[in-house]
Scaffold this motif. Structure first.
Motif, PDB file in Angstrom:
ATOM      1  N   CYS A  80       0.545 -10.478  14.840  1.00 14.07           N
ATOM      2  CA  CYS A  80      -0.221  -9.436  14.148  1.00 14.07           C
ATOM      3  C   CYS A  80       0.150  -9.365  12.667  1.00 14.07           C
ATOM      4  CB  CYS A  80       0.019  -8.069  14.783  1.00 14.07           C
ATOM      5  SG  CYS A  80      -0.631  -7.931  16.448  1.00 14.07           S
ATOM      6  N   PRO A  82       1.139 -12.071  10.183  1.00 12.62           N
ATOM      7  CA  PRO A  82       1.458 -13.359   9.559  1.00 12.62           C
ATOM      8  C   PRO A  82       2.041 -13.144   8.161  1.00 12.62           C
ATOM      9  CG  PRO A  82      -0.930 -12.989   9.655  1.00 12.62           C
ATOM     10  CD  PRO A  82      -0.290 -11.914  10.466  1.00 12.62           C
ATOM     11  N   ALA A  85       2.471  -9.656   6.855  1.00 17.25           N
ATOM     12  CA  ALA A  85       1.366  -8.826   6.358  1.00 17.25           C
ATOM     13  C   ALA A  85       1.251  -7.547   7.182  1.00 17.25           C
ATOM     14  CB  ALA A  85       0.056  -9.604   6.443  1.00 17.25           C
ATOM     15  N   ASP A  86       0.881  -6.474   6.546  1.00 16.59           N
ATOM     16  CA  ASP A  86       0.672  -5.179   7.197  1.00 16.59           C
ATOM     17  C   ASP A  86       1.925  -4.604   7.850  1.00 16.59           C
ATOM     18  OD1 ASP A  86      -1.910  -5.075   6.380  1.00 16.59           O
ATOM     19  OD2 ASP A  86      -2.794  -4.830   8.371  1.00 16.59           O
ATOM     20  N   HIS A  88       4.334  -3.388   5.676  1.00 19.94           N
ATOM     21  CA  HIS A  88       4.568  -2.366   4.654  1.00 19.94           C
ATOM     22  C   HIS A  88       5.976  -1.786   4.674  1.00 19.94           C
ATOM     23  CE1 HIS A  88       0.334  -2.647   3.830  1.00 19.94           C
ATOM     24  NE2 HIS A  88       0.007  -2.262   5.038  1.00 19.94           N
ATOM     25  N   THR A  91       7.015   1.177   2.460  1.00 20.32           N
ATOM     26  CA  THR A  91       6.471   2.532   2.618  1.00 20.32           C
ATOM     27  C   THR A  91       7.358   3.387   3.527  1.00 20.32           C
ATOM     28  OG1 THR A  91       5.126   1.944   4.531  1.00 20.32           O
ATOM     29  CG2 THR A  91       4.117   1.665   2.354  1.00 20.32           C
ATOM     30  N   GLN A 140       8.500  -9.535   1.626  1.00 18.81           N
ATOM     31  CA  GLN A 140       7.705  -8.516   0.926  1.00 18.81           C
ATOM     32  C   GLN A 140       8.359  -8.067  -0.379  1.00 18.81           C
ATOM     33  OE1 GLN A 140       5.057  -6.123   2.091  1.00 18.81           O
ATOM     34  NE2 GLN A 140       4.560  -7.090   4.037  1.00 18.81           N
ATOM     35  N   SER A 143       6.399  -6.607  -3.169  1.00 18.48           N
ATOM     36  CA  SER A 143       5.576  -5.403  -2.979  1.00 18.48           C
ATOM     37  C   SER A 143       6.242  -4.194  -3.627  1.00 18.48           C
ATOM     38  CB  SER A 143       5.369  -5.128  -1.483  1.00 18.48           C
ATOM     39  OG  SER A 143       4.688  -6.213  -0.887  1.00 18.48           O
ATOM     40  N   LYS A 149       4.174   6.503   1.810  1.00 19.84           N
ATOM     41  CA  LYS A 149       2.734   6.187   1.686  1.00 19.84           C
ATOM     42  C   LYS A 149       2.167   5.797   3.043  1.00 19.84           C
ATOM     43  CE  LYS A 149      -1.097   4.406  -0.318  1.00 19.84           C
ATOM     44  NZ  LYS A 149      -2.252   5.271  -0.408  1.00 19.84           N
TER      45      LYS A 149
ATOM     46  N   PRO B 300      -4.541  -9.196  10.344  1.00 23.34           N
ATOM     47  CA  PRO B 300      -4.721  -8.365   9.146  1.00 23.34           C
ATOM     48  C   PRO B 300      -5.536  -9.142   8.116  1.00 23.34           C
ATOM     49  CG  PRO B 300      -2.525  -9.329   9.171  1.00 23.34           C
ATOM     50  CD  PRO B 300      -3.169  -9.719  10.472  1.00 23.34           C
ATOM     51  N   TYR B 301      -6.154  -8.422   7.205  1.00 24.52           N
ATOM     52  CA  TYR B 301      -6.779  -9.112   6.078  1.00 24.52           C
ATOM     53  C   TYR B 301      -5.687  -9.832   5.298  1.00 24.52           C
ATOM     54  CZ  TYR B 301     -11.236  -6.813   6.867  1.00 24.52           C
ATOM     55  OH  TYR B 301     -12.421  -6.408   7.415  1.00 24.52           O
ATOM     56  N   PRO B 303      -3.504 -11.235   2.142  1.00 25.37           N
ATOM     57  CA  PRO B 303      -3.064 -10.440   0.989  1.00 25.37           C
ATOM     58  C   PRO B 303      -3.964 -10.606  -0.232  1.00 25.37           C
ATOM     59  CG  PRO B 303      -1.537 -12.247   1.457  1.00 25.37           C
ATOM     60  CD  PRO B 303      -2.476 -12.167   2.603  1.00 25.37           C
ATOM     61  N   ALA B 358      -6.320  -1.099   5.754  1.00 27.59           N
ATOM     62  CA  ALA B 358      -4.896  -1.433   5.734  1.00 27.59           C
ATOM     63  C   ALA B 358      -4.458  -1.962   4.369  1.00 27.59           C
ATOM     64  CB  ALA B 358      -4.591  -2.452   6.829  1.00 27.59           C
ATOM     65  N   LYS B 359      -5.381  -2.589   3.650  1.00 26.64           N
ATOM     66  CA  LYS B 359      -4.986  -3.179   2.366  1.00 26.64           C
ATOM     67  C   LYS B 359      -5.014  -2.157   1.216  1.00 26.64           C
ATOM     68  CE  LYS B 359      -3.654  -7.268   3.201  1.00 26.64           C
ATOM     69  NZ  LYS B 359      -3.037  -6.654   4.389  1.00 26.64           N
ATOM     70  N   SER B 360      -5.132  -0.871   1.577  1.00 30.07           N
ATOM     71  CA  SER B 360      -5.050   0.139   0.522  1.00 30.07           C
ATOM     72  C   SER B 360      -3.632   0.196  -0.025  1.00 30.07           C
ATOM     73  CB  SER B 360      -5.473   1.508   1.055  1.00 30.07           C
ATOM     74  OG  SER B 360      -4.547   1.966   2.017  1.00 30.07           O
ATOM     75  N   ILE B 361      -2.679  -0.350   0.713  1.00 28.74           N
ATOM     76  CA  ILE B 361      -1.318  -0.505   0.191  1.00 28.74           C
ATOM     77  C   ILE B 361      -1.154  -1.989  -0.134  1.00 28.74           C
ATOM     78  CG2 ILE B 361       1.137  -0.174   0.616  1.00 28.74           C
ATOM     79  CD1 ILE B 361       0.292   1.665   2.970  1.00 28.74           C
ATOM     80  N   PRO B 362      -1.144  -2.334  -1.423  1.00 28.34           N
ATOM     81  CA  PRO B 362      -1.101  -3.758  -1.749  1.00 28.34           C
ATOM     82  C   PRO B 362       0.217  -4.400  -1.321  1.00 28.34           C
ATOM     83  CG  PRO B 362      -1.139  -2.398  -3.746  1.00 28.34           C
ATOM     84  CD  PRO B 362      -1.134  -1.457  -2.597  1.00 28.34           C
ATOM     85  N   GLU B 363       0.128  -5.661  -0.928  1.00 33.56           N
ATOM     86  CA  GLU B 363       1.323  -6.394  -0.520  1.00 33.56           C
ATOM     87  C   GLU B 363       1.401  -7.699  -1.288  1.00 33.56           C
ATOM     88  OE1 GLU B 363       2.126  -5.768   4.134  1.00 33.56           O
ATOM     89  OE2 GLU B 363       0.193  -6.633   3.675  1.00 33.56           O
TER      90      GLU B 363
END
Lengths: 150, 376
Positions: A80, A82, A85-86, A88, A91, A140, A143, A149, B300-301, B303, B358-363
């Motif tokens: 989920c 890669p 990603a996602d 965060h 945050t 990350q 980032s 957030k 996920p989308y 980056p 989900a990409k509203s928080i940039p990575e």
């Protein structure tokens, strides 16, 4: 007539303070860093990143070596996430809706292990947790830190 | 400038020239704005989320001699039943829903990645589940189906990986975008399982830029389209998108330039693809492209590189394995309309606000390293 004395004290004290800053307090246990030393710190870190990367990607040998069961469904973190990603990590800590609590990244890692992966929760201070955390933060590290957030 | 950035600039320069679009009849119409997600959310959300056209109503001129529907399922990623029952449940659900369509769909296209690790057991499980569906079924392969035995079992079950047929005034083409990966296994003396393992890791660095159509198949495509009126609709199915979205995850085909050359003369080309497990829409030159959901899990989308024309899908609840996944109905009406409808099993399909995306928080992400330094 106190002004001259004050001036005298300042005159005497300033070089001493400066010197203390430069050499550190008496009995300092820390040697000045050298490129070799920095390199060795980096190697320790990158070894954790490497292990975390393998755990994150479901490497069976690494899981076995670290005595953890991160998934029982064939799912691995990277399926989920890669390249993380996602995830965060920047945050956390934040309110996490799935757990309905103010959560750390470690809480979130364990939630993912237990729920989507149906694996076995790992201790917060375990080697596997530190390795996963190292890999996620490393991946990350560009980032922006944005705790709380959603 | 990174290689990726150079590629991006090139694709923009080559394909996104001013004035070059899909035929106007392919453009999204006002009708597309009337959708429950827009009606509910449009007034309150930020600009870019309020008015982007939705995917579920698209017009194709000259589309159909008679109205018909077809269905898409892909990316079921089946493991053996003993290991993972969730993926099985969701495949079964999609199959039942396709079979229950009324009136029935004319055919089902299965868009690849039936299996997770290419095992005979996994592919046969997929065939077994899809037996539920009695209509015509056509298949294209995904990389997960292929790299254990280099397509042997897949070929036995489903035949040629690329094909074409005409149906009620539309030319359909199935492409194989997975089997022509560069050989990363021989020199490293990998077992078939190791080869499959690298291919099955989306963010792996070992399998490289495996997605491609290949010169031979491009020649075949050119011949296949040669006798087709350039103003009549063509629908191309492929596992990977036929443009460059995010090469590190093979969200592209490496020979997108050549694909574009072949398709350029045709004004009404629609590409429907899997692999990306997410809502996607793009227009490249005269082709438009629609990305489909997986039944297994959502990716996920990436980056960067998400097409500007994509209205993003809603943030997914990872605790609900029926969220963010599903299948699609494509409805071709006698009024020359093609409606591609995402059947997502939970919530709204589209993000209602930037916070839903989900990409509203940039990575900023680094590619992995362990698969390069581990002694494979």
């Amino acid at each position: 007539m106190t002004a001259p004395i004050t001036r005298f004290i300042l005159f005497r004290a300033t070089p001493a303070v400066a010197l203390a800053v430069l050499v550190g307090p008496a009995g300092a246990h820390k040697d000045p860093v050298t490129p070799q030393l920095l390199n060795s710190y980096q190697q320790v870190f990158m070894e954790q990143v490497r292990k975390g990367d393998l755990l994150f990607h479901g490497d069976a040998a690494t899981e076995q070596a670290m005595d953890v069961v991160l998934s029982k469904t064939g799912m691995a973190c990277a399926m989920c996430h890669p390249m993380t990603a996602d995830t965060h990590p920047a945050t956390f800590p934040k309110y996490q809706a799935q757990m309905a609590k103010f959560a750390t990244l470690r809480d979130m890692i364990n939630w993912c292990i237990e729920k989507p992966n149906q694996g076995e929760k790992i201790a917060d201070d375990s080697e596997a947790m530190k390795a996963l955390e190292a890999y996620i933060y490393w991946s990350q590290s560009g980032s922006v830190l944005n705790p709380g957030k959603f | 400038m990174s290689e990726l950035e150079r590629d991006r600039r090139e694709i923009a320069a080559v394909l996104q020239q001013p004035g070059v679009h899909p035929d106007p009849s392919l453009r999204i119409t006002r009708r597309t704005f009337v959708h429950r997600s827009c009606v509910v959310g449009a007034a309150t959300v930020a600009e870019t989320f309020a008015w982007w056209p939705l995917l579920n109503t698209l017009d194709i001129a000259y589309a159909a001699e008679a109205p018909f529907k077809f269905a898409w399922i892909s990316d079921t990623h089946l493991y053996p039943k003993s290991l993972n029952t969730r993926f099985v449940e969701k495949t079964v659900r999609a199959a039942k829903e396709v079979q229950a369509m009324s009136p029935p769909a004319d055919f089902l296209i299965f868009g690849g990645d039936l299996a997770q690790l290419g095992k005979v057991e996994e592919l046969e499980l997929g065939v077994e589940i899809l037996k539920e569906i009695n209509i015509r079924k056509v298949y294209i392969p995904g990389e997960h189906d292929w790299y254990l035995d280099m397509g042997k079992k897949w070929g036995e079950l489903f035949g040629q990986p690329h094909w074409t047929f005409d149906h009620k005034g539309v030319r359909f083409v199935g492409l194989d975008t997975v089997s022509r990966g560069p050989d990363y296994w021989t020199a490293r003396k990998m077992s078939p399982e190791e080869r499959m393992g690298h291919m099955a890791t989306l963010d792996g660095t070992v399998a490289g830029a495996w997605a491609g159509v290949g010169r031979d198949q491009l020649d075949w495509l050119q011949k296949t389209l040669a006798n087709w009126d350039r103003n009549r609709p063509v629908v191309i199915f492929s596992h990977n998108p036929l443009y460059e979205y995010y090469p590190p995850w093979n969200f592209w085909v490496r020979d997108w330039r050549e694909v574009n050359e072949v398709l350029k003369p045709y004004t009404k080309v629609t590409n429907i693809h899997g692999h990306t497990h997410q809502v996607l829409y793009n227009e490249i030159g005269t082709m438009r492209s629609i990305g489909m959901l997986a039944t297994s899990w959502p990716w996920p989308y990436a980056p960067e590189g998400v097409p500007k024309l994509t209205k993003p899908m809603i943030r997914v609840d990872p605790g609900d394995h029926f969220d963010g996944v599903g299948w699609a109905k494509i409805d071709v009406s006698a009024q020359d309309k093609v409606e591609a409808e995402y059947i997502m099993w939970r919530k709204q399909v589209f993000a209602q606000s930037p916070d839903d995306y989900a990409k509203s928080i940039p990575e900023v992400l680094r590619p992995r390293i362990a698969d390069n330094i581990w002694p494979y």
